[in-house]
Design a protein around this motif. Structure first.
Motif, mmCIF file in Angstrom:
data_model
loop_
_atom_site.group_PDB
_atom_site.id
_atom_site.type_symbol
_atom_site.label_atom_id
_atom_site.label_comp_id
_atom_site.label_asym_id
_atom_site.label_seq_id
_atom_site.Cartn_x
_atom_site.Cartn_y
_atom_site.Cartn_z
ATOM 1 N N GLU A 1 0.850 -1.190 0.000
ATOM 2 C CA GLU A 1 0.000 0.000 0.000
ATOM 3 C C GLU A 1 0.883 1.237 0.000
ATOM 4 O OE1 GLU A 1 -3.127 2.010 3.019
ATOM 5 O OE2 GLU A 1 -3.248 -0.139 2.718
ATOM 6 N N ASP A 2 0.599 2.176 -0.882
ATOM 7 C CA ASP A 2 1.373 3.403 -0.993
ATOM 8 C C ASP A 2 0.799 4.462 -0.053
ATOM 9 O OD1 ASP A 2 2.953 5.481 -1.779
ATOM 10 O OD2 ASP A 2 2.084 5.685 -3.770
ATOM 11 N N GLU A 3 1.565 4.854 0.946
ATOM 12 C CA GLU A 3 1.094 5.826 1.917
ATOM 13 C C GLU A 3 0.965 7.234 1.354
ATOM 14 O OE1 GLU A 3 3.611 5.756 5.306
ATOM 15 O OE2 GLU A 3 3.047 3.738 5.858
ATOM 16 N N PHE A 4 1.591 7.493 0.220
ATOM 17 C CA PHE A 4 1.591 8.849 -0.321
ATOM 18 C C PHE A 4 0.510 9.055 -1.365
ATOM 19 C CE2 PHE A 4 5.748 8.132 1.470
ATOM 20 C CZ PHE A 4 5.878 9.259 2.258
ATOM 21 N N GLY A 5 -0.302 8.053 -1.626
ATOM 22 C CA GLY A 5 -1.446 8.182 -2.500
ATOM 23 C C GLY A 5 -1.109 8.314 -3.968
ATOM 24 N N GLU A 6 0.089 7.928 -4.370
ATOM 25 C CA GLU A 6 0.477 8.074 -5.760
ATOM 26 C C GLU A 6 0.277 6.798 -6.562
ATOM 27 O OE1 GLU A 6 4.454 9.385 -5.194
ATOM 28 O OE2 GLU A 6 3.872 11.460 -4.979
ATOM 29 N N GLY A 7 0.050 5.701 -5.892
ATOM 30 C CA GLY A 7 -0.157 4.427 -6.580
ATOM 31 C C GLY A 7 -1.611 4.236 -6.966
ATOM 32 N N GLU A 8 -1.885 3.154 -7.668
ATOM 33 C CA GLU A 8 -3.247 2.783 -8.041
ATOM 34 C C GLU A 8 -3.955 3.847 -8.881
ATOM 35 O OE1 GLU A 8 -4.586 -0.233 -7.066
ATOM 36 O OE2 GLU A 8 -2.728 -0.729 -6.063
ATOM 37 N N GLY A 9 -3.233 4.743 -9.531
ATOM 38 C CA GLY A 9 -3.836 5.733 -10.409
ATOM 39 C C GLY A 9 -4.505 6.899 -9.707
ATOM 40 N N GLY A 10 -4.416 6.960 -8.387
ATOM 41 C CA GLY A 10 -5.027 8.065 -7.652
ATOM 42 C C GLY A 10 -4.133 9.290 -7.617
ATOM 43 N N LYS A 11 -4.723 10.404 -7.250
ATOM 44 C CA LYS A 11 -3.954 11.636 -7.117
ATOM 45 C C LYS A 11 -3.322 11.680 -5.730
ATOM 46 C CE LYS A 11 -6.772 14.362 -10.220
ATOM 47 N NZ LYS A 11 -7.642 15.534 -10.349
ATOM 48 N N ALA A 12 -2.165 12.276 -5.647
ATOM 49 C CA ALA A 12 -1.475 12.404 -4.367
ATOM 50 C C ALA A 12 -2.283 13.301 -3.432
ATOM 51 C CB ALA A 12 -0.085 12.981 -4.586
ATOM 52 N N TRP A 13 -2.301 12.993 -2.136
ATOM 53 C CA TRP A 13 -3.085 13.751 -1.163
ATOM 54 C C TRP A 13 -2.621 15.196 -1.070
ATOM 55 C CZ3 TRP A 13 -0.565 16.224 2.685
ATOM 56 C CH2 TRP A 13 0.718 15.783 2.989
ATOM 57 N N MET A 14 -1.326 15.451 -1.347
ATOM 58 C CA MET A 14 -0.812 16.802 -1.154
ATOM 59 C C MET A 14 -1.009 17.691 -2.374
ATOM 60 S SD MET A 14 1.553 14.547 -1.890
ATOM 61 C CE MET A 14 3.096 14.081 -2.522
ATOM 62 N N LEU A 15 -1.594 17.163 -3.441
ATOM 63 C CA LEU A 15 -1.780 17.939 -4.662
ATOM 64 C C LEU A 15 -2.541 19.251 -4.434
ATOM 65 C CD1 LEU A 15 -1.164 17.917 -7.686
ATOM 66 C CD2 LEU A 15 -3.380 16.826 -8.019
ATOM 67 N N PRO A 16 -3.617 19.290 -3.640
ATOM 68 C CA PRO A 16 -4.307 20.565 -3.412
ATOM 69 C C PRO A 16 -3.464 21.591 -2.652
ATOM 70 C CG PRO A 16 -5.722 18.739 -2.822
ATOM 71 C CD PRO A 16 -4.364 18.167 -3.076
ATOM 72 N N LEU A 17 -2.374 21.160 -2.031
ATOM 73 C CA LEU A 17 -1.530 22.079 -1.262
ATOM 74 C C LEU A 17 -0.304 22.558 -2.035
ATOM 75 C CD1 LEU A 17 -1.626 20.152 2.125
ATOM 76 C CD2 LEU A 17 -2.952 22.157 1.496
ATOM 77 N N LEU A 18 -0.148 22.111 -3.263
ATOM 78 C CA LEU A 18 0.995 22.510 -4.072
ATOM 79 C C LEU A 18 0.587 23.633 -5.019
ATOM 80 C CD1 LEU A 18 2.431 18.971 -4.873
ATOM 81 C CD2 LEU A 18 3.213 20.591 -3.141
ATOM 82 N N PRO A 19 1.500 24.576 -5.326
ATOM 83 C CA PRO A 19 1.161 25.731 -6.154
ATOM 84 C C PRO A 19 0.769 25.370 -7.583
ATOM 85 C CG PRO A 19 3.397 25.939 -5.252
ATOM 86 C CD PRO A 19 2.884 24.604 -4.864
ATOM 87 N N SER A 20 -0.089 26.209 -8.144
ATOM 88 C CA SER A 20 -0.505 26.070 -9.539
ATOM 89 C C SER A 20 -0.728 27.464 -10.108
ATOM 90 C CB SER A 20 -1.805 25.281 -9.615
ATOM 91 O OG SER A 20 -2.340 25.330 -10.919
ATOM 92 N N TRP A 21 -0.541 27.619 -11.419
ATOM 93 C CA TRP A 21 -0.791 28.909 -12.065
ATOM 94 C C TRP A 21 -2.189 28.972 -12.659
ATOM 95 C CZ3 TRP A 21 1.771 33.177 -11.263
ATOM 96 C CH2 TRP A 21 3.056 33.085 -10.737
ATOM 97 N N ASN A 22 -2.999 27.931 -12.487
ATOM 98 C CA ASN A 22 -4.375 27.949 -12.959
ATOM 99 C C ASN A 22 -5.197 28.807 -12.009
ATOM 100 O OD1 ASN A 22 -6.965 27.511 -13.824
ATOM 101 N ND2 ASN A 22 -6.831 25.282 -13.795
ATOM 102 N N ILE A 23 -5.623 29.968 -12.474
ATOM 103 C CA ILE A 23 -6.319 30.930 -11.620
ATOM 104 C C ILE A 23 -7.698 30.435 -11.179
ATOM 105 C CG2 ILE A 23 -7.435 32.289 -13.422
ATOM 106 C CD1 ILE A 23 -6.395 34.770 -11.792
ATOM 107 N N LEU A 24 -8.223 29.417 -11.846
ATOM 108 C CA LEU A 24 -9.549 28.904 -11.510
ATOM 109 C C LEU A 24 -9.532 27.847 -10.409
ATOM 110 C CD1 LEU A 24 -10.993 28.655 -15.129
ATOM 111 C CD2 LEU A 24 -11.284 30.498 -13.466
ATOM 112 N N THR A 25 -8.371 27.513 -9.877
ATOM 113 C CA THR A 25 -8.295 26.530 -8.800
ATOM 114 C C THR A 25 -7.874 27.193 -7.499
ATOM 115 O OG1 THR A 25 -5.968 25.992 -9.136
ATOM 116 C CG2 THR A 25 -7.564 24.747 -10.443
ATOM 117 N N GLN A 26 -8.164 26.554 -6.378
ATOM 118 C CA GLN A 26 -7.738 27.097 -5.087
ATOM 119 C C GLN A 26 -6.231 26.993 -4.916
ATOM 120 O OE1 GLN A 26 -6.692 25.391 -2.024
ATOM 121 N NE2 GLN A 26 -6.477 23.458 -3.089
#
Length: 95
Positions: A1-26
């Protein structure tokens, strides 16, 4: 089991906390421009009394915490997958 959520095709749990230049996202608030805009818009809202005093400082503190958690997850030194809850026994009588 991958504790970081990157396996099994899922998105990593920390993705919402990482910067993005897409102005339409939080996630936009975590890049340097989004941080600057968020801080100053909240400050203006405080000055015209649309937001309670201290809102801007609270946002800065929470944002720094989110960035730290995101960076810890990206470096694979932190994961929120483990929670342990302890409780002091209600009956303290000796037997």
């Amino acid at each position: 089991e991958d504790e970081f959520g990157e396996g099994e095709g899922g998105k990593a749990w920390m993705l919402p906390l990482l910067p993005s230049w897409n102005i339409l996202t939080q996630r936009f608030q975590f890049n340097w421009l989004g941080t600057f805009l968020t801080k100053n818009i909240l400050w203006v809202m405080e000055m015209v009394r649309l937001a309670p005093k201290g809102t801007s400082k609270t946002q800065i503190m929470l944002q720094k915490g989110g960035v730290g958690l995101g960076n810890g997850g990206k470096a694979k030194i932190f994961t929120p997958m483990y929670l342990m809850v302890g409780r002091v026994p209600l009956n303290k009588s000796k037997k």
